[in-house]
Structures are given as C-alpha cells and as structure tokens.
Write a protein that holds these residues in place. Structure first.
Motif, mmCIF file in Angstrom:
data_model
loop_
_atom_site.group_PDB
_atom_site.id
_atom_site.type_symbol
_atom_site.label_atom_id
_atom_site.label_comp_id
_atom_site.label_asym_id
_atom_site.label_seq_id
_atom_site.Cartn_x
_atom_site.Cartn_y
_atom_site.Cartn_z
ATOM 1 N N TYR A 199 0.838 -1.209 0.000
ATOM 2 C CA TYR A 199 0.000 0.000 0.000
ATOM 3 C C TYR A 199 0.872 1.258 0.000
ATOM 4 O O TYR A 199 0.576 2.221 -0.717
ATOM 5 C CB TYR A 199 -0.966 0.006 1.187
ATOM 6 N N ASP A 200 1.949 1.247 0.777
ATOM 7 C CA ASP A 200 2.836 2.414 0.819
ATOM 8 C C ASP A 200 3.465 2.700 -0.536
ATOM 9 O O ASP A 200 3.624 3.854 -0.922
ATOM 10 C CB ASP A 200 3.945 2.211 1.863
ATOM 11 N N VAL A 201 3.825 1.652 -1.276
ATOM 12 C CA VAL A 201 4.483 1.832 -2.573
ATOM 13 C C VAL A 201 3.482 2.135 -3.687
ATOM 14 O O VAL A 201 3.697 3.020 -4.508
ATOM 15 C CB VAL A 201 5.328 0.594 -2.941
ATOM 16 N N TYR A 202 2.369 1.397 -3.728
ATOM 17 C CA TYR A 202 1.458 1.474 -4.875
ATOM 18 C C TYR A 202 0.165 2.255 -4.625
ATOM 19 O O TYR A 202 -0.523 2.632 -5.569
ATOM 20 C CB TYR A 202 1.079 0.060 -5.339
ATOM 21 N N GLY A 203 -0.175 2.485 -3.364
ATOM 22 C CA GLY A 203 -1.462 3.094 -3.032
ATOM 23 C C GLY A 203 -1.682 4.483 -3.591
ATOM 24 O O GLY A 203 -2.808 4.882 -3.848
ATOM 25 N N GLY A 204 -0.608 5.228 -3.798
ATOM 26 C CA GLY A 204 -0.743 6.592 -4.301
ATOM 27 C C GLY A 204 -0.953 6.692 -5.807
ATOM 28 O O GLY A 204 -1.239 7.772 -6.322
ATOM 29 N N TYR A 205 -0.834 5.579 -6.501
ATOM 30 C CA TYR A 205 -1.023 5.585 -7.956
ATOM 31 C C TYR A 205 -2.498 5.433 -8.314
ATOM 32 O O TYR A 205 -3.267 4.793 -7.595
ATOM 33 C CB TYR A 205 -0.244 4.436 -8.608
ATOM 34 N N SER A 206 -2.867 5.976 -9.454
ATOM 35 C CA SER A 206 -4.229 5.806 -9.967
ATOM 36 C C SER A 206 -4.365 4.427 -10.607
ATOM 37 O O SER A 206 -3.356 3.757 -10.890
ATOM 38 C CB SER A 206 -4.540 6.875 -11.021
ATOM 39 N N ALA A 207 -5.596 4.035 -10.874
ATOM 40 C CA ALA A 207 -5.846 2.759 -11.546
ATOM 41 C C ALA A 207 -5.139 2.704 -12.895
ATOM 42 O O ALA A 207 -4.543 1.684 -13.253
ATOM 43 C CB ALA A 207 -7.349 2.544 -11.721
ATOM 44 N N SER A 216 -0.755 0.732 -16.383
ATOM 45 C CA SER A 216 0.411 0.991 -17.219
ATOM 46 C C SER A 216 1.652 0.291 -16.669
ATOM 47 O O SER A 216 2.445 -0.265 -17.429
ATOM 48 C CB SER A 216 0.644 2.502 -17.308
ATOM 49 N N MET A 217 1.799 0.291 -15.355
ATOM 50 C CA MET A 217 2.952 -0.372 -14.739
ATOM 51 C C MET A 217 2.922 -1.875 -15.027
ATOM 52 O O MET A 217 3.935 -2.453 -15.414
ATOM 53 C CB MET A 217 2.965 -0.105 -13.232
ATOM 54 N N THR A 218 1.765 -2.507 -14.833
ATOM 55 C CA THR A 218 1.688 -3.959 -15.051
ATOM 56 C C THR A 218 1.944 -4.298 -16.513
ATOM 57 O O THR A 218 2.466 -5.367 -16.814
ATOM 58 C CB THR A 218 0.336 -4.554 -14.608
ATOM 59 N N HIS A 219 1.579 -3.394 -17.414
ATOM 60 C CA HIS A 219 1.771 -3.629 -18.851
ATOM 61 C C HIS A 219 3.243 -3.584 -19.256
ATOM 62 O O HIS A 219 3.575 -3.965 -20.377
ATOM 63 C CB HIS A 219 0.992 -2.592 -19.663
ATOM 64 N N GLN A 220 4.097 -3.118 -18.375
ATOM 65 C CA GLN A 220 5.532 -3.051 -18.664
ATOM 66 C C GLN A 220 6.302 -4.151 -17.943
ATOM 67 O O GLN A 220 7.521 -4.227 -18.062
ATOM 68 C CB GLN A 220 6.074 -1.684 -18.245
ATOM 69 N N GLU A 221 5.591 -5.023 -17.226
ATOM 70 C CA GLU A 221 6.234 -6.035 -16.404
ATOM 71 C C GLU A 221 6.103 -7.429 -17.015
ATOM 72 O O GLU A 221 5.056 -7.779 -17.566
ATOM 73 C CB GLU A 221 5.656 -5.991 -14.985
ATOM 74 N N GLU A 222 7.180 -8.206 -16.889
ATOM 75 C CA GLU A 222 7.269 -9.525 -17.524
ATOM 76 C C GLU A 222 6.107 -10.478 -17.230
ATOM 77 O O GLU A 222 5.642 -11.152 -18.151
ATOM 78 C CB GLU A 222 8.586 -10.199 -17.147
ATOM 79 N N PRO A 223 5.654 -10.610 -15.987
ATOM 80 C CA PRO A 223 4.612 -11.623 -15.742
ATOM 81 C C PRO A 223 3.374 -11.434 -16.624
ATOM 82 O O PRO A 223 2.869 -12.398 -17.212
ATOM 83 C CB PRO A 223 4.285 -11.439 -14.257
ATOM 84 N N TRP A 224 2.877 -10.208 -16.744
ATOM 85 C CA TRP A 224 1.707 -9.941 -17.587
ATOM 86 C C TRP A 224 2.070 -10.069 -19.061
ATOM 87 O O TRP A 224 1.343 -10.697 -19.832
ATOM 88 C CB TRP A 224 1.151 -8.549 -17.276
ATOM 89 N N LEU A 225 3.210 -9.495 -19.442
ATOM 90 C CA LEU A 225 3.637 -9.537 -20.849
ATOM 91 C C LEU A 225 3.803 -10.976 -21.354
ATOM 92 O O LEU A 225 3.411 -11.281 -22.477
ATOM 93 C CB LEU A 225 4.956 -8.772 -21.030
ATOM 94 N N GLU A 226 4.373 -11.851 -20.528
ATOM 95 C CA GLU A 226 4.579 -13.246 -20.926
ATOM 96 C C GLU A 226 3.253 -13.924 -21.277
ATOM 97 O O GLU A 226 3.179 -14.682 -22.245
ATOM 98 C CB GLU A 226 5.254 -14.031 -19.792
ATOM 99 N N GLN A 227 2.228 -13.657 -20.509
ATOM 100 C CA GLN A 227 0.934 -14.301 -20.762
ATOM 101 C C GLN A 227 0.152 -13.652 -21.892
ATOM 102 O O GLN A 227 -0.819 -14.215 -22.383
ATOM 103 C CB GLN A 227 0.090 -14.330 -19.482
ATOM 104 N N ARG A 228 0.565 -12.465 -22.316
ATOM 105 C CA ARG A 228 -0.098 -11.779 -23.426
ATOM 106 C C ARG A 228 0.553 -12.086 -24.775
ATOM 107 O O ARG A 228 0.032 -11.676 -25.814
ATOM 108 C CB ARG A 228 -0.083 -10.255 -23.191
ATOM 109 N N LYS A 229 1.675 -12.797 -24.768
ATOM 110 C CA LYS A 229 2.380 -13.101 -26.019
ATOM 111 C C LYS A 229 1.441 -13.792 -27.004
ATOM 112 O O LYS A 229 0.728 -14.726 -26.654
ATOM 113 C CB LYS A 229 3.592 -13.998 -25.761
ATOM 114 N N GLY A 230 1.463 -13.315 -28.248
ATOM 115 C CA GLY A 230 0.663 -13.913 -29.307
ATOM 116 C C GLY A 230 -0.773 -13.429 -29.352
ATOM 117 O O GLY A 230 -1.528 -13.825 -30.238
ATOM 118 N N LEU A 231 -1.169 -12.577 -28.429
ATOM 119 C CA LEU A 231 -2.537 -12.062 -28.407
ATOM 120 C C LEU A 231 -2.583 -10.667 -29.017
ATOM 121 O O LEU A 231 -1.623 -9.903 -28.919
ATOM 122 C CB LEU A 231 -3.062 -11.980 -26.962
#
Length: 150
Positions: A98-106, A111-126
């Motif tokens: 919460y201290d790190v991420y709570g101040g960010y908007s949805a 946008s942050m998750t879209h730049q991170e490997e875990p999400w990107l790996e599962q989106r490959k080919g889509l």
C-alpha cells in the motif's frame, strides 16, 4: 488470509475503482510470494489463494471482477472495518504494498503492469484487445519481482 480479507483491508484504506482494487490485490499477491518464500521452486507460502489472469487492462482476479463489475469506473465505497486478524508478516506485506502502490491511480497501475514480464509473458501472441483467461504463474511473478529488489 483469504483474498476477501486482503480486499477489505485495501478498501478500509480508501474507496477505489474496481480496476485499482484488482491491481492492488495483484501486487499484494505478487510481493507476498517474494517476501514469504525463499526460492521460485518452493512457493509454499502465499498471502492468499488466487489466480490472476492476463486481461487486456492488466492482471485480474476473475471472482473479484464479477463481484465488483457493477461499479464500472466508479469507486467502490470505503469499508468501515478494522477487525483484521493478520499475522505480523502478512500485515507487513500489505502495508509495504500500500505504501508503494497506493498513491497511484488505476490507470497508472495498469500501465505499470503492462511493462512487467509476468503480464507480458501471458499476453504473447494475443492482439492488443484480445481477451484471455491465461493465468499469470506464481513462479513468473516471484522471479520478476525478486529481481526488482536487487
């Protein structure tokens, strides 16, 4: 801890949109894997049981989506409860996330998750707006986020 408890804890901090709640739950889960385990091949300790799917707008826990989809882009009201029975370790993870991420908007969190490997790996080919039920693996989350600590 159950995901409902983590969700209520987050909503006790502030009213938030379903999209922000999803991303906050995802980061709680992912960082819980990192802080509660020693290695990627032995992920026995989890903040709560959950699967996060790599949806178009970032990681989503399907059951939470169904529960709150009626709010659309509106904020889910703040929960007035402080009756939590978390361990010190669990509460530490929640507070750090919460201290790190709570101040960010949805949208910023998305946008942050879209730049991170875990999400990107599962989106490959889509396609960019193609739906999927592909689950982001615990191992992928652990390996990516543990590297962020270095």
């Amino acid at each position: 801890m159950k995901i409902e408890e983590a969700r209520d804890w987050l909503l006790s901090k502030e009213a938030m949109t379903p999209k922000k709640l999803q991303k906050m739950l995802y980061y709680c889960y992912a960082w819980g894997l990192v802080f509660l385990n020693e290695e990627a091949d032995a992920l026995e300790h989890k903040l709560f049981e959950a699967d996060f799917e790599a949806w178009v707008h970032g990681p989503v826990h399907r059951e939470t989506y169904i529960q709150y989809k009626q709010y659309g882009f509106l904020k889910i009201p703040q929960v007035d409860t402080h009756d939590f029975s978390f361990s010190e370790e669990e509460l530490d993870v929640l507070n750090q996330v919460y201290d790190v991420y709570g101040g960010y908007s949805a949208n910023e969190l998305e946008s942050m998750t879209h730049q991170e490997e875990p999400w990107l790996e599962q989106r490959k080919g889509l396609e960019e707006y193609e739906g999927t039920d592909r689950v982001i693996s615990d191992k992928s989350m652990f390996c990516y986020y543990v590297k962020q600590l270095a």
